[in-house]
Design a protein around this motif. Sequence first.
Motif, short mmCIF file in Angstrom:
data_model
loop_
_atom_site.label_atom_id
_atom_site.label_comp_id
_atom_site.label_asym_id
_atom_site.label_seq_id
_atom_site.Cartn_x
_atom_site.Cartn_y
_atom_site.Cartn_z
N ARG A 51 8.34 -7.44 4.44
CA ARG A 51 7.88 -6.31 5.22
C ARG A 51 6.49 -6.62 5.72
NH1 ARG A 51 8.16 -1.15 1.66
NH2 ARG A 51 7.47 -2.61 0.08
N GLY A 52 6.19 -6.26 6.95
CA GLY A 52 4.87 -6.54 7.50
C GLY A 52 4.94 -7.63 8.55
N SER A 80 0.16 -2.77 2.02
CA SER A 80 -0.88 -1.75 2.02
C SER A 80 -1.33 -1.48 3.44
CB SER A 80 -2.07 -2.21 1.18
OG SER A 80 -2.67 -3.34 1.76
N GLU A 81 -1.96 -0.34 3.64
CA GLU A 81 -2.30 0.10 4.98
C GLU A 81 -3.75 -0.20 5.35
OE1 GLU A 81 -0.84 4.09 4.99
OE2 GLU A 81 1.24 3.44 5.10
N PHE A 82 -4.33 -1.18 4.69
CA PHE A 82 -5.65 -1.65 5.10
C PHE A 82 -5.76 -3.14 4.84
CE2 PHE A 82 -6.21 -0.67 0.62
CZ PHE A 82 -6.96 -1.73 0.16
N VAL A 83 -6.67 -3.78 5.56
CA VAL A 83 -6.94 -5.21 5.35
C VAL A 83 -8.44 -5.39 5.24
CG1 VAL A 83 -4.90 -6.03 6.57
CG2 VAL A 83 -7.01 -5.65 7.84
N ARG A 101 5.35 2.41 9.05
CA ARG A 101 5.23 3.84 8.77
C ARG A 101 4.02 4.44 9.47
NH1 ARG A 101 4.24 5.41 2.63
NH2 ARG A 101 2.29 4.31 3.11
N LEU A 102 2.89 3.74 9.41
CA LEU A 102 1.68 4.25 10.04
C LEU A 102 1.78 4.22 11.56
CD1 LEU A 102 -1.06 5.46 9.49
CD2 LEU A 102 -2.02 3.16 9.32
N TYR A 103 2.43 3.17 12.10
CA TYR A 103 2.58 3.10 13.55
C TYR A 103 3.49 4.22 14.06
CZ TYR A 103 3.20 1.26 18.25
OH TYR A 103 3.22 1.12 19.62
N ASP A 104 4.54 4.55 13.31
CA ASP A 104 5.38 5.69 13.68
C ASP A 104 4.54 6.96 13.74
OD1 ASP A 104 7.67 4.21 13.92
OD2 ASP A 104 8.41 4.65 11.90
#
Length: 309
Positions: A51-52, A80-83, A101-104
């Motif tokens: 995923r990713g 995770s939703e940060f880098v 999920r965040l892009y949606d």
Amino acid sequence: MANSSINLVLHQGSMLPHELPVAAVLGPSCFHSFSSTWAITNGAIHVSPRRGNCSATCYCSSFRKCTCKWKRLVRSCSTSEFVIAGDENYGNKQVVSLTPRLYDYVLKNVREPEILRQLRQETASMRGSQMQVSPDQAQLLTMLVQILGAERCIEVGVYTGYSSLAIALVLPDSGHLVACERDAKSLEVAKKYYQLAGVSHKVDVKLGLAMDSLESLILNGEAGSYDFAFIDAEKRMNEKYFELLLQLVKVGGLIVIDNVLWHGKVADQLVYDPKTLSIRNFNQKLMEDERVDITMVPIGDGMTICRKR
């Protein structure tokens, strides 16, 4: 890395001339430091999460002894939703990573006019639909046009017209958009939606090579008369388009270039196909170009916004 699933796939054609194949001596024991499934074809090790959007290439035979840049990349390739930037001089600054999920969520917060939604849905079934800008990109373009108070715009690369229609919708009734496209079939779809949206009178369609159309505008005495330009066409022509548009756009005007991150390939020095090299070189030239102020925005496939000084 205990919770990150990694696929190891060995790709033919990834090897550099001075590097030796290591696939034959690799085994699962080399990768005990993270959960993985993998298959050997030959050549180099390509690493990507299930995923990713991370990927990298390595020629080391052991993860623990690996000194390649991909080891650091693998550690950051979680869901995770940060880098965090690999360079510690950036102070471990955390920035958002757009997971699916965040892009949606982002897309659900785009104010997309109904006519644009209809065009997007029709385009989705067409060949080359990936060339269409995303709704969040179009929303950024229209906001830039509105902030500028732009009245005269140029688009290089129209396809079915999603971005040009978005721009035309926010132009004043007296506004003027030159839309350059060489594919007649996709342009017919664009013209249909200009008509449906009631903006055909704002759009000057130029069927043919964009270079010819831009040069014609300059010869016609229109240099320095445009407020805004958007480039989303043949990537190896970016520099030539940019030079012509720099003549056509007035001081303080904007030139926006799409696909400057090119699916992440620009940051992978092992990728050196002609288009990637061209975009990478163009990005570097923009960095050094004192004629413009620039900002690279990681939206869509990456966009660079240039303001003419």
